[in-house]
Design a protein around this motif. Structure first.
Motif, short mmCIF file in Angstrom:
data_model
loop_
_atom_site.label_atom_id
_atom_site.label_comp_id
_atom_site.label_asym_id
_atom_site.label_seq_id
_atom_site.Cartn_x
_atom_site.Cartn_y
_atom_site.Cartn_z
N GLY A 88 48.70 59.53 3.57
CA GLY A 88 50.02 60.09 4.10
C GLY A 88 50.74 61.27 4.08
O GLY A 88 51.47 61.62 4.45
N GLU A 112 45.87 49.12 8.42
CA GLU A 112 45.20 50.33 8.88
C GLU A 112 43.78 50.49 8.72
O GLU A 112 43.12 50.86 9.66
CB GLU A 112 45.88 51.41 7.83
CG GLU A 112 47.61 51.26 7.91
CD GLU A 112 47.93 50.13 6.79
OE1 GLU A 112 49.24 50.55 6.46
OE2 GLU A 112 47.19 49.79 6.06
N ASN A 170 48.98 53.80 0.81
CA ASN A 170 49.81 52.78 1.89
C ASN A 170 50.52 51.76 0.96
O ASN A 170 50.77 51.93 -0.18
CB ASN A 170 49.06 52.00 2.94
CG ASN A 170 48.29 50.81 2.30
OD1 ASN A 170 48.08 50.67 0.96
ND2 ASN A 170 47.60 50.05 2.90
N THR A 171 51.43 51.07 1.89
CA THR A 171 52.51 50.26 1.23
C THR A 171 51.84 49.04 0.24
O THR A 171 52.42 48.87 -0.87
CB THR A 171 53.10 49.70 2.38
OG1 THR A 171 54.02 50.62 2.89
CG2 THR A 171 54.40 48.52 1.72
N SER A 175 43.29 46.28 4.16
CA SER A 175 44.67 46.97 4.79
C SER A 175 44.66 46.80 6.26
O SER A 175 43.56 46.98 6.81
CB SER A 175 44.78 48.45 4.35
OG SER A 175 43.47 49.01 5.04
N ASP A 211 53.18 54.71 7.09
CA ASP A 211 54.12 54.17 5.83
C ASP A 211 53.96 55.11 4.59
O ASP A 211 54.81 55.52 4.00
CB ASP A 211 53.60 52.68 5.36
CG ASP A 211 53.53 51.57 6.41
OD1 ASP A 211 54.34 52.03 7.31
OD2 ASP A 211 53.20 50.46 6.08
N GLY A 212 52.55 55.58 4.20
CA GLY A 212 52.46 56.82 3.32
C GLY A 212 52.97 57.84 3.69
O GLY A 212 53.66 58.56 2.96
N ASN A 252 48.16 56.38 8.40
CA ASN A 252 48.93 55.79 7.59
C ASN A 252 50.17 56.23 7.74
O ASN A 252 50.82 57.05 6.60
CB ASN A 252 48.31 56.27 6.02
CG ASN A 252 49.01 55.62 4.72
OD1 ASN A 252 49.92 54.75 4.82
ND2 ASN A 252 48.74 56.18 3.89
N SER A 262 50.91 49.23 11.09
CA SER A 262 50.92 49.32 9.49
C SER A 262 51.63 48.26 8.98
O SER A 262 52.12 47.17 9.65
CB SER A 262 51.47 50.82 9.26
OG SER A 262 53.12 50.53 9.34
#
Length: 487
Positions: free
Chosen positions: A96, A165, A148-149, A163, A139-140, A137, A70
């Motif tokens: 996420g 991801e 995501n971030t 992304s 980070d989410g 995801n 990620s």
């Protein structure tokens, strides 16, 4: 001779169908044996699944590979098992805050590891190779948020692939060239099966691969699998299946993966009454996905009529957490009859590990075409504004032995404290807490207003609505998660 072969074919078809039904029933009935108990809340994080994934590395038949990272550097892992020619790729938690199927995937692993269902597992693993990407995801998931971030929706990144991801998902799909793909999501709990009061507990979709919504063999096979899964869910949640909107979205992964030649099945986990953490829905995911894999392995899905797909009712969005019907509301000296639709929104705590509810009036007026998880017929009841109790308490500990229900019956919906609980915005008792001297605004019903009032009949307060939760003051029955703290 032809009749003889037809008879044999019919016997085989009936026999396979019977085996599938028996498998489905048994995995449902014995679900608790395989449930991954370390994942019992929705707000799971990347670190929560790593010990389970690491343990799989030592289990016979499993291969575990890092396939990407990620934005914040969390590993994206592909877990594979089986040796069959039919390749099935399942990915979850692209968003996420949509973890229901992620939990179900780990339940599926537990069944595959077990010594049970040897015949069915042999059929599956000899006919199918399964590939799972359980948390796309992470980070989410860390912040329990959709995006995501980078701040983008990964499911709208299939073309630009900005992304990491999304690039991982594309690369894995292409390398596997999977025959079937399961795109696993959650939808909001306010979807219902069209023209019914049933929540769309599970919604399915065979995504369109073009604007014309054409049906080729790839999409058609996805539809057949969905018809099969719908039949299974109807046994355990009758009427609680919806069909997701199939408008073509050229940026979305599901639509493109269908276009790229993988029969793609979207599963959306919605709502189920009194299942806040979606554990019953998780079980339904587990049962329907495993059963679908089994029918892919034995090929039974091929004989399912595609036309049955259209018989699944569409998703609608006409549910409230609480619907109050036909209450009398006095405004400027005149009585009016109104329905009130209440939704309770989740607000996460600081580390996104838990949440509290904030109730809001979502709509009011004639809501006769809407439904509620909880519906209360308020015919003969008048909405009455709650009051602040005059006594001032020092702190929360001083109200621990207070008979709150007696206060509610007397018309009090707020307590005054000199010292409010530090940093807390929620209260455990079914009554709001305010700072001493706080003035509450006049109750005027409008969308967006916190639903806190009493329901009075013949001059007696029989029910209270606190933060959108209905409380029976006679039986003290309620399912309140929290009241609020007003600073």
């Amino acid at each position: 001779m032809k009749s003889f072969f037809k008879l044999i074919l019919l016997f085989i078809t009936v026999s396979v169908a019977s085996q599938t039904n028996d498998f489905t029933s048994k995995i449902y009935e014995n679900y608790e044996t395989y449930k991954e108990t370390s994942l019992d809340k929705r707000r799971i994080k990347h670190q929560d699944i790593q010990p389970i994934i690491n343990a799989l590395k030592n289990k016979p038949g499993f291969t575990v590979n890092k396939v990407g990272q990620s934005i914040e550097g969390r590993d994206l892992t592909l877990i594979s098992i089986g040796s069959g020619k039919n390749k099935v790729f399942l990915w979850s938690q692209m968003h996420g805050d949509e973890p229901t199927a992620t939990q179900a995937i780990f339940d599926i692993f537990n069944l595959l590891i077990s010594n049970d269902f040897t015949s069915e597992k042999e059929t599956i693993l000899n006919s199918v190779t399964l590939h799972f990407l359980p948390m796309l995801n992470p980070d989410g998931a860390e912040k329990y948020t959709r995006r995501n971030t980078l701040g983008i929706d990964i499911n709208r990144d299939a073309l630009r692939l900005q992304s990491p991801e999304g690039r991982t998902l594309k690369r894995v799909r292409d390398s596997l060239n999977a025959d079937f793909g399961f795109n696993l999501h959650d939808q909001n709990i306010y979807y219902n099966a069209e023209r019914t009061d049933k929540p769309a507990t599970i919604s399915y979709l065979a995504p369109a691969y073009n604007y014309e919504k054409d049906i080729n063999q790839v999409r058609g096979d996805a539809m057949k699998i969905i018809v099969f899964m719908n039949d299974i869910i109807q046994k355990y949640a009758p009427g609680q299946v919806g069909r997701y909107n199939d408008a073509f979205e050229p940026r979305a992964f599901g639509d493109n993966i269908q276009k790229w030649g993988t029969s793609t099945i979207l599963i959306e986990s919605g709502g189920y009454k009194n299942d806040v953490e979606k554990q019953e829905i998780r079980k339904l995911n587990y049962v329907s996905i495993l059963s679908a894999i089994y029918t892919i392995a034995n090929g039974r899905y091929k004989n399912i009529p595609i036309a049955d797909y259209e018989n699944i009712p569409r998703n609608d969005s006409k549910l409230f957490d609480l619907k109050i019907e036909g209450a009398t509301y006095n405004l400027l000296g005149k009585p009016y009859t109104v329905d009130i639709g209440v939704k309770r929104y989740e607000v996460d705590n600081a580390d996104n590990s838990d949440f509290y509810n904030v109730g809001r009036i979502a709509d009011l007026g004639d809501l006769s075409t809407f439904y509620g998880y909880n519906t209360f017929n308020a015919d003969g009841y008048t909405i009455v504004e709650g009051k602040i109790y005059s006594e001032v308490f020092n702190a929360v500990d001083d109200i621990s032995d207070l008979d709150v229900f007696k206060l509610l019956k007397s018309g009090f919906t707020y307590l005054q404290l000199e010292t409010l609980p530090e940093n807390n915005l929620e209260a455990s008792k079914p009554i709001h807490l305010v700072k001493a001297g706080h003035q509450i605004p006049e109750l005027i019903l409008r969308p967006g207003v916190n639903p806190t009032f009493l329901l009075q009949k013949n001059g007696v307060n029989e029910y209270a609505v606190i933060n959108g939760f209905l409380i029976d003051l006679k039986t003290k029955k309620n399912v309140l998660k929290n009241a609020l703290v007003y600073r």
